[in-house]
Design a protein around this motif. Structure first.
Motif, PDB file in Angstrom:
ATOM      1  N   GLN A   2       9.141 -37.128   1.013  1.00 23.21           N
ATOM      2  CA  GLN A   2       9.764 -36.628   2.224  1.00 23.21           C
ATOM      3  C   GLN A   2      10.723 -35.500   1.886  1.00 23.21           C
ATOM      4  O   GLN A   2      11.505 -35.590   0.933  1.00 23.21           O
ATOM      5  CB  GLN A   2      10.504 -37.743   2.940  1.00 23.21           C
ATOM      6  N   SER A   3      10.663 -34.448   2.684  1.00 20.38           N
ATOM      7  CA  SER A   3      11.533 -33.301   2.481  1.00 20.38           C
ATOM      8  C   SER A   3      12.992 -33.705   2.673  1.00 20.38           C
ATOM      9  O   SER A   3      13.322 -34.481   3.558  1.00 20.38           O
ATOM     10  CB  SER A   3      11.159 -32.196   3.471  1.00 20.38           C
ATOM     11  N   ARG A   4      13.862 -33.176   1.799  1.00 23.80           N
ATOM     12  CA  ARG A   4      15.295 -33.479   1.885  1.00 23.80           C
ATOM     13  C   ARG A   4      15.996 -32.615   2.930  1.00 23.80           C
ATOM     14  O   ARG A   4      16.891 -33.071   3.620  1.00 23.80           O
ATOM     15  CB  ARG A   4      15.948 -33.270   0.526  1.00 23.80           C
ATOM     16  N   LEU A   5      15.630 -31.352   2.967  1.00 22.24           N
ATOM     17  CA  LEU A   5      16.152 -30.435   3.984  1.00 22.24           C
ATOM     18  C   LEU A   5      15.290 -29.189   3.994  1.00 22.24           C
ATOM     19  O   LEU A   5      14.526 -28.941   3.068  1.00 22.24           O
ATOM     20  CB  LEU A   5      17.629 -30.090   3.749  1.00 22.24           C
ATOM     21  N   ASN A   6      15.423 -28.419   5.058  1.00 21.33           N
ATOM     22  CA  ASN A   6      14.675 -27.174   5.196  1.00 21.33           C
ATOM     23  C   ASN A   6      15.620 -26.013   4.897  1.00 21.33           C
ATOM     24  O   ASN A   6      16.481 -25.687   5.718  1.00 21.33           O
ATOM     25  CB  ASN A   6      14.102 -27.051   6.609  1.00 21.33           C
ATOM     26  N   PRO A   7      15.487 -25.402   3.720  1.00 25.36           N
ATOM     27  CA  PRO A   7      16.404 -24.312   3.363  1.00 25.36           C
ATOM     28  C   PRO A   7      16.270 -23.098   4.269  1.00 25.36           C
ATOM     29  O   PRO A   7      17.224 -22.332   4.410  1.00 25.36           O
ATOM     30  CB  PRO A   7      16.020 -23.995   1.922  1.00 25.36           C
ATOM     31  N   PHE A   8      15.124 -22.926   4.916  1.00 26.02           N
ATOM     32  CA  PHE A   8      14.907 -21.782   5.801  1.00 26.02           C
ATOM     33  C   PHE A   8      15.789 -21.870   7.039  1.00 26.02           C
ATOM     34  O   PHE A   8      16.233 -20.846   7.557  1.00 26.02           O
ATOM     35  CB  PHE A   8      13.430 -21.681   6.200  1.00 26.02           C
ATOM     36  N   THR A   9      16.057 -23.091   7.505  1.00 21.03           N
ATOM     37  CA  THR A   9      16.935 -23.262   8.663  1.00 21.03           C
ATOM     38  C   THR A   9      18.368 -23.562   8.243  1.00 21.03           C
ATOM     39  O   THR A   9      19.298 -23.229   8.961  1.00 21.03           O
ATOM     40  CB  THR A   9      16.413 -24.379   9.595  1.00 21.03           C
ATOM     41  N   ALA A  10      18.570 -24.178   7.088  1.00 21.46           N
ATOM     42  CA  ALA A  10      19.914 -24.542   6.633  1.00 21.46           C
ATOM     43  C   ALA A  10      20.719 -23.321   6.198  1.00 21.46           C
ATOM     44  O   ALA A  10      21.931 -23.267   6.420  1.00 21.46           O
ATOM     45  CB  ALA A  10      19.831 -25.546   5.483  1.00 21.46           C
ATOM     46  N   ALA A  11      20.084 -22.350   5.588  1.00 16.20           N
ATOM     47  CA  ALA A  11      20.779 -21.144   5.105  1.00 16.20           C
ATOM     48  C   ALA A  11      19.857 -19.936   5.238  1.00 16.20           C
ATOM     49  O   ALA A  11      19.416 -19.362   4.240  1.00 16.20           O
ATOM     50  CB  ALA A  11      21.229 -21.334   3.658  1.00 16.20           C
ATOM     51  N   PRO A  12      19.551 -19.529   6.463  1.00 17.82           N
ATOM     52  CA  PRO A  12      18.565 -18.454   6.661  1.00 17.82           C
ATOM     53  C   PRO A  12      18.934 -17.128   5.996  1.00 17.82           C
ATOM     54  O   PRO A  12      18.053 -16.436   5.495  1.00 17.82           O
ATOM     55  CB  PRO A  12      18.470 -18.308   8.180  1.00 17.82           C
ATOM     56  N   GLU A  13      20.212 -16.775   5.944  1.00 21.49           N
ATOM     57  CA  GLU A  13      20.591 -15.507   5.311  1.00 21.49           C
ATOM     58  C   GLU A  13      20.338 -15.550   3.811  1.00 21.49           C
ATOM     59  O   GLU A  13      19.913 -14.549   3.217  1.00 21.49           O
ATOM     60  CB  GLU A  13      22.047 -15.175   5.607  1.00 21.49           C
ATOM     61  N   ALA A  14      20.593 -16.682   3.187  1.00 24.84           N
ATOM     62  CA  ALA A  14      20.334 -16.821   1.747  1.00 24.84           C
ATOM     63  C   ALA A  14      18.836 -16.715   1.471  1.00 24.84           C
ATOM     64  O   ALA A  14      18.417 -16.015   0.541  1.00 24.84           O
ATOM     65  CB  ALA A  14      20.876 -18.157   1.239  1.00 24.84           C
ATOM     66  N   ILE A  15      18.036 -17.391   2.275  1.00 21.30           N
ATOM     67  CA  ILE A  15      16.586 -17.333   2.093  1.00 21.30           C
ATOM     68  C   ILE A  15      16.069 -15.931   2.405  1.00 21.30           C
ATOM     69  O   ILE A  15      15.181 -15.426   1.717  1.00 21.30           O
ATOM     70  CB  ILE A  15      15.884 -18.409   2.945  1.00 21.30           C
ATOM     71  N   ASP A  16      16.651 -15.275   3.414  1.00 20.70           N
ATOM     72  CA  ASP A  16      16.252 -13.889   3.711  1.00 20.70           C
ATOM     73  C   ASP A  16      16.489 -12.977   2.513  1.00 20.70           C
ATOM     74  O   ASP A  16      15.705 -12.058   2.258  1.00 20.70           O
ATOM     75  CB  ASP A  16      17.001 -13.352   4.934  1.00 20.70           C
ATOM     76  N   ALA A  17      17.561 -13.210   1.765  1.00 21.96           N
ATOM     77  CA  ALA A  17      17.822 -12.412   0.565  1.00 21.96           C
ATOM     78  C   ALA A  17      16.717 -12.628  -0.466  1.00 21.96           C
ATOM     79  O   ALA A  17      16.242 -11.668  -1.091  1.00 21.96           O
ATOM     80  CB  ALA A  17      19.181 -12.766  -0.023  1.00 21.96           C
ATOM     81  N   MET A  18      16.280 -13.878  -0.639  1.00 20.28           N
ATOM     82  CA  MET A  18      15.179 -14.175  -1.568  1.00 20.28           C
ATOM     83  C   MET A  18      13.882 -13.538  -1.077  1.00 20.28           C
ATOM     84  O   MET A  18      13.102 -13.003  -1.874  1.00 20.28           O
ATOM     85  CB  MET A  18      14.997 -15.684  -1.729  1.00 20.28           C
ATOM     86  N   VAL A  19      13.653 -13.599   0.214  1.00 19.47           N
ATOM     87  CA  VAL A  19      12.441 -12.995   0.783  1.00 19.47           C
ATOM     88  C   VAL A  19      12.477 -11.477   0.573  1.00 19.47           C
ATOM     89  O   VAL A  19      11.452 -10.860   0.278  1.00 19.47           O
ATOM     90  CB  VAL A  19      12.275 -13.379   2.270  1.00 19.47           C
ATOM     91  N   GLY A  20      13.661 -10.877   0.673  1.00 19.59           N
ATOM     92  CA  GLY A  20      13.789  -9.444   0.388  1.00 19.59           C
ATOM     93  C   GLY A  20      13.405  -9.116  -1.042  1.00 19.59           C
ATOM     94  O   GLY A  20      12.713  -8.125  -1.302  1.00 19.59           O
ATOM     95  N   LEU A  21      13.830  -9.953  -1.984  1.00 12.55           N
ATOM     96  CA  LEU A  21      13.431  -9.769  -3.382  1.00 12.55           C
ATOM     97  C   LEU A  21      11.917  -9.904  -3.515  1.00 12.55           C
ATOM     98  O   LEU A  21      11.273  -9.114  -4.213  1.00 12.55           O
ATOM     99  CB  LEU A  21      14.148 -10.775  -4.289  1.00 12.55           C
TER     100      LEU A  21
END
Length: 162
Positions: A2-21
């Protein structure tokens, strides 16, 4: 699992930075097949089912053979990989296991013989990025989709850019 949390919704700006990379790495000039081999090999080492599911599918869609995917974990014992791919895979293993390897001179020199300095920086960023994604996916117990579905934002690659 079972997933512990969804990082895409928990910290979207942080994930957006990774997606930019990831967007940068997608268009950085390294061969797409090599990029996917690096992503898959690091994900094998890190035991990341989420990333293995995604990147083996992406590699197949881009024309990678089942034969090479099946022997990737034993690439040193297979003639199916070019010298450039071997150098990238050795550097991938060295940096993914950096606490144990210390990034040996032999692996660096092998990579340096096959890549320009600029490419070597890009390759190192690629290795760092997939290791970060592996840690996000494994740490938060991300569960890969089944069948043909893919989680939104899980990859910046589209069929048009493959």
């Amino acid at each position: 699992m079972q997933s512990r949390l969804n990082p895409f919704t928990a910290a979207p700006e942080a994930i957006d930075a990774m997606v930019g990379l990831e967007r940068y790495l997608h268009d950085c000039g390294l061969e797409y097949a090599l990029v996917e081999l690096v992503r898959i090999r690091a994900s094998q080492i890190n035991g990341c089912g989420y990333c293995l599911h995604m990147h083996t599918r992406d590699a197949r869609e881009a024309g990678e053979t089942e034969e090479r995917l099946h022997v990737l974990a034993a690439w040193r014992d297979s003639p199916l990989f070019s010298d450039r791919e071997r150098a990238a895979l050795a550097w991938t293993e060295s940096l993914t296991r950096i606490a144990d390897t210390g990034a040996p001179d032999a692996d660096f020199e092998q990579a340096r013989a096959q890549f320009t300095e600029e490419e070597l920086v890009k390759l190192t960023l690629l290795i760092g990025a997939i290791n970060t994604w592996n840690r996000i996916a494994v740490g938060f117990r991300r569960v890969h989709a089944t069948g043909g579905a893919r989680t939104p934002k899980a990859s910046v690659r589209t069929k048009a850019t493959a």
